[in-house]
Design a protein around this motif. Structure first.
Motif, PDB file in Angstrom:
ATOM      1  N   PHE A 421      47.639  34.347  44.180  1.00  0.00           N
ATOM      2  CA  PHE A 421      46.573  34.972  44.974  1.00  0.00           C
ATOM      3  C   PHE A 421      47.099  36.145  45.817  1.00  0.00           C
ATOM      4  O   PHE A 421      46.333  36.845  46.462  1.00  0.00           O
ATOM      5  CB  PHE A 421      45.919  33.956  45.931  1.00  0.00           C
ATOM      6  N   LYS A 422      48.438  36.283  45.828  1.00  0.00           N
ATOM      7  CA  LYS A 422      49.017  37.287  46.725  1.00  0.00           C
ATOM      8  C   LYS A 422      49.051  38.684  46.116  1.00  0.00           C
ATOM      9  O   LYS A 422      49.218  39.665  46.827  1.00  0.00           O
ATOM     10  CB  LYS A 422      50.444  36.868  47.130  1.00  0.00           C
ATOM     11  N   SER A 423      48.918  38.777  44.801  1.00  0.00           N
ATOM     12  CA  SER A 423      49.019  40.112  44.185  1.00  0.00           C
ATOM     13  C   SER A 423      47.867  40.330  43.201  1.00  0.00           C
ATOM     14  O   SER A 423      48.084  40.623  42.030  1.00  0.00           O
ATOM     15  CB  SER A 423      50.357  40.233  43.471  1.00  0.00           C
ATOM     16  N   LEU A 424      46.657  40.157  43.688  1.00  0.00           N
ATOM     17  CA  LEU A 424      45.493  40.297  42.807  1.00  0.00           C
ATOM     18  C   LEU A 424      45.035  41.749  42.741  1.00  0.00           C
ATOM     19  O   LEU A 424      45.266  42.525  43.676  1.00  0.00           O
ATOM     20  CB  LEU A 424      44.348  39.428  43.331  1.00  0.00           C
ATOM     21  N   ASP A 425      44.344  42.087  41.648  1.00  0.00           N
ATOM     22  CA  ASP A 425      43.764  43.418  41.549  1.00  0.00           C
ATOM     23  C   ASP A 425      42.358  43.344  42.158  1.00  0.00           C
ATOM     24  O   ASP A 425      41.392  42.939  41.500  1.00  0.00           O
ATOM     25  CB  ASP A 425      43.709  43.831  40.072  1.00  0.00           C
ATOM     26  N   TRP A 426      42.255  43.752  43.427  1.00  0.00           N
ATOM     27  CA  TRP A 426      40.978  43.600  44.131  1.00  0.00           C
ATOM     28  C   TRP A 426      39.916  44.587  43.655  1.00  0.00           C
ATOM     29  O   TRP A 426      38.727  44.377  43.908  1.00  0.00           O
ATOM     30  CB  TRP A 426      41.194  43.680  45.652  1.00  0.00           C
ATOM     31  N   SER A 427      40.332  45.646  42.966  1.00  0.00           N
ATOM     32  CA  SER A 427      39.295  46.569  42.467  1.00  0.00           C
ATOM     33  C   SER A 427      38.520  45.870  41.347  1.00  0.00           C
ATOM     34  O   SER A 427      37.290  45.942  41.274  1.00  0.00           O
ATOM     35  CB  SER A 427      39.895  47.901  42.000  1.00  0.00           C
ATOM     36  N   ASP A 428      39.232  45.143  40.493  1.00  0.00           N
ATOM     37  CA  ASP A 428      38.566  44.372  39.423  1.00  0.00           C
ATOM     38  C   ASP A 428      37.644  43.313  40.009  1.00  0.00           C
ATOM     39  O   ASP A 428      36.498  43.148  39.574  1.00  0.00           O
ATOM     40  CB  ASP A 428      39.631  43.622  38.589  1.00  0.00           C
ATOM     41  N   ILE A 429      38.161  42.603  41.006  1.00  0.00           N
ATOM     42  CA  ILE A 429      37.379  41.505  41.606  1.00  0.00           C
ATOM     43  C   ILE A 429      36.125  42.074  42.271  1.00  0.00           C
ATOM     44  O   ILE A 429      35.021  41.557  42.110  1.00  0.00           O
ATOM     45  CB  ILE A 429      38.248  40.717  42.611  1.00  0.00           C
ATOM     46  N   SER A 430      36.315  43.177  43.009  1.00  0.00           N
ATOM     47  CA  SER A 430      35.193  43.785  43.728  1.00  0.00           C
ATOM     48  C   SER A 430      34.063  44.169  42.760  1.00  0.00           C
ATOM     49  O   SER A 430      32.879  43.984  43.052  1.00  0.00           O
ATOM     50  CB  SER A 430      35.686  45.007  44.494  1.00  0.00           C
ATOM     51  N   ARG A 431      34.439  44.701  41.598  1.00  0.00           N
ATOM     52  CA  ARG A 431      33.437  45.122  40.613  1.00  0.00           C
ATOM     53  C   ARG A 431      32.541  43.964  40.159  1.00  0.00           C
ATOM     54  O   ARG A 431      31.380  44.142  39.833  1.00  0.00           O
ATOM     55  CB  ARG A 431      34.136  45.746  39.395  1.00  0.00           C
ATOM     56  N   LEU A 432      33.097  42.768  40.150  1.00  0.00           N
ATOM     57  CA  LEU A 432      32.336  41.604  39.676  1.00  0.00           C
ATOM     58  C   LEU A 432      31.420  41.009  40.748  1.00  0.00           C
ATOM     59  O   LEU A 432      30.473  40.298  40.450  1.00  0.00           O
ATOM     60  CB  LEU A 432      33.307  40.503  39.204  1.00  0.00           C
ATOM     61  N   MET A 433      31.721  41.293  42.023  1.00  0.00           N
ATOM     62  CA  MET A 433      31.000  40.624  43.118  1.00  0.00           C
ATOM     63  C   MET A 433      29.642  41.269  43.423  1.00  0.00           C
ATOM     64  O   MET A 433      29.358  42.367  42.972  1.00  0.00           O
ATOM     65  CB  MET A 433      31.870  40.623  44.387  1.00  0.00           C
ATOM     66  N   ARG A 434      28.835  40.555  44.235  1.00  0.00           N
ATOM     67  CA  ARG A 434      27.530  41.084  44.633  1.00  0.00           C
ATOM     68  C   ARG A 434      27.626  41.620  46.065  1.00  0.00           C
ATOM     69  O   ARG A 434      28.231  40.976  46.917  1.00  0.00           O
ATOM     70  CB  ARG A 434      26.503  39.936  44.570  1.00  0.00           C
ATOM     71  N   SER A 435      27.002  42.747  46.337  1.00  0.00           N
ATOM     72  CA  SER A 435      27.084  43.349  47.670  1.00  0.00           C
ATOM     73  C   SER A 435      26.055  42.729  48.608  1.00  0.00           C
ATOM     74  O   SER A 435      24.983  42.318  48.154  1.00  0.00           O
ATOM     75  CB  SER A 435      26.812  44.849  47.589  1.00  0.00           C
ATOM     76  N   PRO A 436      26.316  42.665  49.923  1.00  0.00           N
ATOM     77  CA  PRO A 436      27.582  42.989  50.572  1.00  0.00           C
ATOM     78  C   PRO A 436      28.629  41.919  50.294  1.00  0.00           C
ATOM     79  O   PRO A 436      28.319  40.729  50.359  1.00  0.00           O
ATOM     80  CB  PRO A 436      27.211  43.016  52.061  1.00  0.00           C
ATOM     81  N   LYS A 437      29.847  42.376  49.985  1.00  0.00           N
ATOM     82  CA  LYS A 437      30.894  41.450  49.545  1.00  0.00           C
ATOM     83  C   LYS A 437      31.797  41.071  50.726  1.00  0.00           C
ATOM     84  O   LYS A 437      32.071  41.910  51.571  1.00  0.00           O
ATOM     85  CB  LYS A 437      31.762  42.136  48.477  1.00  0.00           C
ATOM     86  N   TRP A 438      32.249  39.844  50.695  1.00  0.00           N
ATOM     87  CA  TRP A 438      33.129  39.381  51.783  1.00  0.00           C
ATOM     88  C   TRP A 438      34.355  38.680  51.231  1.00  0.00           C
ATOM     89  O   TRP A 438      34.264  37.947  50.247  1.00  0.00           O
ATOM     90  CB  TRP A 438      32.390  38.376  52.678  1.00  0.00           C
ATOM     91  N   LEU A 439      35.479  38.886  51.901  1.00  0.00           N
ATOM     92  CA  LEU A 439      36.664  38.062  51.638  1.00  0.00           C
ATOM     93  C   LEU A 439      37.066  37.391  52.951  1.00  0.00           C
ATOM     94  O   LEU A 439      37.200  38.062  53.984  1.00  0.00           O
ATOM     95  CB  LEU A 439      37.838  38.907  51.127  1.00  0.00           C
ATOM     96  N   PHE A 440      37.218  36.063  52.908  1.00  0.00           N
ATOM     97  CA  PHE A 440      37.707  35.316  54.063  1.00  0.00           C
ATOM     98  C   PHE A 440      39.089  34.782  53.697  1.00  0.00           C
ATOM     99  O   PHE A 440      39.206  33.897  52.845  1.00  0.00           O
ATOM    100  CB  PHE A 440      36.761  34.153  54.405  1.00  0.00           C
ATOM    101  N   ASP A 441      40.101  35.329  54.310  1.00  0.00           N
ATOM    102  CA  ASP A 441      41.470  34.924  53.982  1.00  0.00           C
ATOM    103  C   ASP A 441      41.966  33.970  55.077  1.00  0.00           C
ATOM    104  O   ASP A 441      42.457  34.400  56.117  1.00  0.00           O
ATOM    105  CB  ASP A 441      42.360  36.171  53.882  1.00  0.00           C
ATOM    106  N   THR A 442      41.842  32.661  54.809  1.00  0.00           N
ATOM    107  CA  THR A 442      42.230  31.678  55.836  1.00  0.00           C
ATOM    108  C   THR A 442      43.737  31.450  55.863  1.00  0.00           C
ATOM    109  O   THR A 442      44.241  30.731  56.709  1.00  0.00           O
ATOM    110  CB  THR A 442      41.537  30.305  55.615  1.00  0.00           C
ATOM    111  N   ARG A 443      44.461  32.048  54.895  1.00  0.00           N
ATOM    112  CA  ARG A 443      45.908  31.839  54.842  1.00  0.00           C
ATOM    113  C   ARG A 443      46.703  33.079  55.236  1.00  0.00           C
ATOM    114  O   ARG A 443      47.938  33.054  55.257  1.00  0.00           O
ATOM    115  CB  ARG A 443      46.322  31.416  53.424  1.00  0.00           C
ATOM    116  N   GLY A 444      45.983  34.166  55.463  1.00  0.00           N
ATOM    117  CA  GLY A 444      46.675  35.382  55.907  1.00  0.00           C
ATOM    118  C   GLY A 444      47.657  35.939  54.885  1.00  0.00           C
ATOM    119  O   GLY A 444      48.741  36.388  55.245  1.00  0.00           O
TER     120      GLY A 444
END
Ligand SMILES: NC(=O)c1ccc[n+]([C@@H]2O[C@H](COP(=O)([O-])OP(=O)(O)OC[C@H]3O[C@@H](n4cnc5c(N)ncnc54)[C@H](O)[C@@H]3O)[C@@H](O)[C@H]2O)c1
Ligand SMILES: O=c1ccn([C@@H]2O[C@H](COP(=O)(O)OP(=O)(O)O[C@H]3O[C@H](CO)[C@@H](O)[C@H](O)[C@H]3O)[C@@H](O)[C@H]2O)c(=O)[nH]1
Length: 474
Positions: A421-444
């Motif tokens: 989970f530490k080196s994901l391609d967030w541009s790919d992930i963002s494209r799949l999500m619905r807006s407004p998109k949120w990421l909650f990173d509880t592990r920092g």
């Protein structure tokens, strides 16, 4: 002991401690025969699986050792009687959960498995036998074990017992490395010969200077205290994470700054969704119970606060997610990254992900969970609800990839710090999500700039907005 030298070991309890610990002993002591026994037939069957991916426990490096030793000098069996009879040394590695009812309910350790396995030893052991407490136990449990063992007629099977305390300090996810390179091995006991016999096993791979000998009660107590101190550090840093979020400070920077002080040290300063795992909560509550039992109420309330803070931290995260998603999660798709209580294990006991998922399902969300090692049956058990519960309320589905949890997701929650989970391609992930998109990173574990540039709103544990205009009026 038979012939004054340990040749046959029996370990009662083939769980997260018994399995890996005995595997490492067998691997380092080829002349010993190690039999691991359990009442759980299913578990023993899995330890004997031909497919090493199906062992009951996932730990990096474990399968390789099982491949080398199984059916050579390491055996898994349900024949408890036979292996107790032939053992010179018996490790007690059974579970010691919190009592669910009766006196001490919710705090004291339930010693029923220790008692039943000790009774089996009293029934079947022959000649001289060393009993080693591997399970984590309340101080003075060795006394109980001794009185059960000594209740037999002295001439029965020529029995003679010595009881040692040898608590285990391995952490899951790094169990094999911790067992192979321990910071210390602790042996508490009264009989010098028995202590030497156990020490002789460890010196096969552990430096003698790392083997610490104490009296029985110091050894039993040290295990509870080690866990209490570790958990206290996590509650301390988690409490500061909340201050960071409101003041514009960054918990990673604070952890680094304080951790460079050699008196504080850098380890165990990662803020997160609260500690999980089978040990911390139960061991601190046990310390609380013992303190109350001895009338030390201030001591009890001091340690109780470490647990209270942890519960608060877990619920704090739910509130944040609900608030950011317009106080409405009904039918919203939320991806959950990780379900185990920490990375590199399939163990979900007390995992903070369980509380987070239950809370979100209760709010009506539709969860898509991905974890590299946790299976559907375990999640079903933990969430107390089947998959695809299509009743219009909250539901969950286990997915095979990160891509699957991201499709149409309104939000993603990182609940476990798996390396992938530490080196994901967030541009790919963002494209799949619905807006407004949120990421909650509880592990920092993610980088705010990286996420925000992909048009994803971002919340990270312990990260305040350093540019905000918050004023503090003295
Ligand atoms: N999990 C850890 O990381 C860890 C680390 C250090 C210490 N400990 C301590 O070690 C002990 C065991 O923990 P675990 O995580 O391995 O538990 P676990 O639940 O994974 O395994 C315990 C096993 O003991 C078996 N058992 C219970 N009663 C039995 C009996 N009478 N005869 C035969 N088998 C019996 C159970 O069926 C189970 O498979 C606990 O006291 C725990 O606090 C755990
Ligand atoms: O800086 C940190 C370190 C850990 N954790 C969390 O704390 C929990 C426990 O982690 P860890 O201690 O690494 O794993 P355990 O397998 O629970 O091991 C603990 O409990 C065992 C059982 O008694 C002991 O043997 C170990 O020494 C002790 O570390 C997990 O949820 C972690 O995510 C944090 O939140 N921040």
């Amino acid at each position: 002991m038979k012939d004054s030298e340990v040749k046959n070991i029996c370990c009662i309890g083939a769980g997260y401690v018994g399995g890996p610990t005995m595997a490492v002993i067998a691997d380092n002591c080829p002349s010993l025969k190690v039999n691991v026994v359990d009442i759980n037939e299913e578990r023993i069957k899995k330890w004997n699986e031909k497919d090493f991916d199906r062992l009951p426990i996932y730990e990096p490096g474990l399968a390789e050792i099982i491949k080398r030793c199984r059916n050579k000098n390491l055996f898994f069996s349900i024949d408890i009687k036979k292996h107790i009879e032939s053992a010179d040394m018996i490790f007690l590695s059974v579970n010691t959960p919190i009592k669910k009812s009766g006196l001490g309910k919710g705090q004291a350790s339930d010693l029923k498995y220790i008692e039943s396995s000790t009774r089996e030893i009293a029934k079947y052991a022959k000649g001289e036998t060393i009993i080693v407490e591997k399970s984590t136990l309340p101080v003075r449990t060795a006394e109980t074990i001794k009185s059960i063992l000594e209740s037999n007629d002295k001439s029965f099977n020529n029995q003679k017992f010595s009881v040692l305390s040898n608590p285990e300090f391995l952490a899951e996810g790094t169990a094999i490395n911790d067992l192979e390179n321990p910071d210390r091995v602790l042996i508490g006991g009264e009989n010098p010969e028995a202590i030497t016999a156990l020490e002789e096993i460890y010196v096969n791979w552990v430096d003698k200077n790392k083997i610490l000998k104490t009296n029985l009660w110091s050894s039993e107590l040290s295990k509870l205290v080690a866990n209490a101190f570790l958990a206290q550090r996590i509650s301390s840093i988690n409490s500061i994470s909340a201050i960071c979020e409101t003041t514009g400070a960054d918990i990673n920077e604070v952890s680094r700054a304080i951790g460079m002080d050699t008196r504080i040290g850098e380890k165990f300063l990662n803020a997160g969704p609260g500690y999980g795992g089978s040990c911390f909560k139960k061991d601190i509550l046990n310390l609380v119970y013992l303190s109350k039992y001895y009338g030390l109420n201030e001591v009890a309330s001091y340690w109780q606060k470490v647990v209270d803070l942890n519960v608060w931290q877990q619920h704090r995260i739910r509130k944040i997610i609900v608030k950011k998603l317009f106080n409405n999660l009904t039918s919203k798709k939320i991806g959950i990254m990780g379900f185990s209580f920490k990375a590199n294990t399939n163990d979900t006991r007390e995992s903070p992900a369980i509380q987070i998922c239950k809370d979100l399902i209760e709010e009506g969300a539709d969860l898509r969970i991905y974890d590299p090692k946790v299976n559907k049956f375990q999640i079903e058990k933990d969430l107390e609800q089947n998959q695809f519960n299509d009743n219009g309320e909250g539901s969950w589905t286990l997915c095979k990839s990160i891509k699957d949890i991201a499709i149409d997701a309104d939000a993603i929650v990182i609940a476990t710090e798996w390396e992938e989970f530490k080196s994901l391609d967030w541009s790919d992930i963002s494209r799949l999500m619905r807006s407004p998109k949120w990421l909650f990173d509880t592990r920092g574990i993610t980088n705010s700039k990286d996420i925000k540039q992909h048009n994803i709103n971002y919340w990270k544990i312990g990260l305040g907005d350093s540019s905000s205009n918050i004023k503090f009026n003295f």
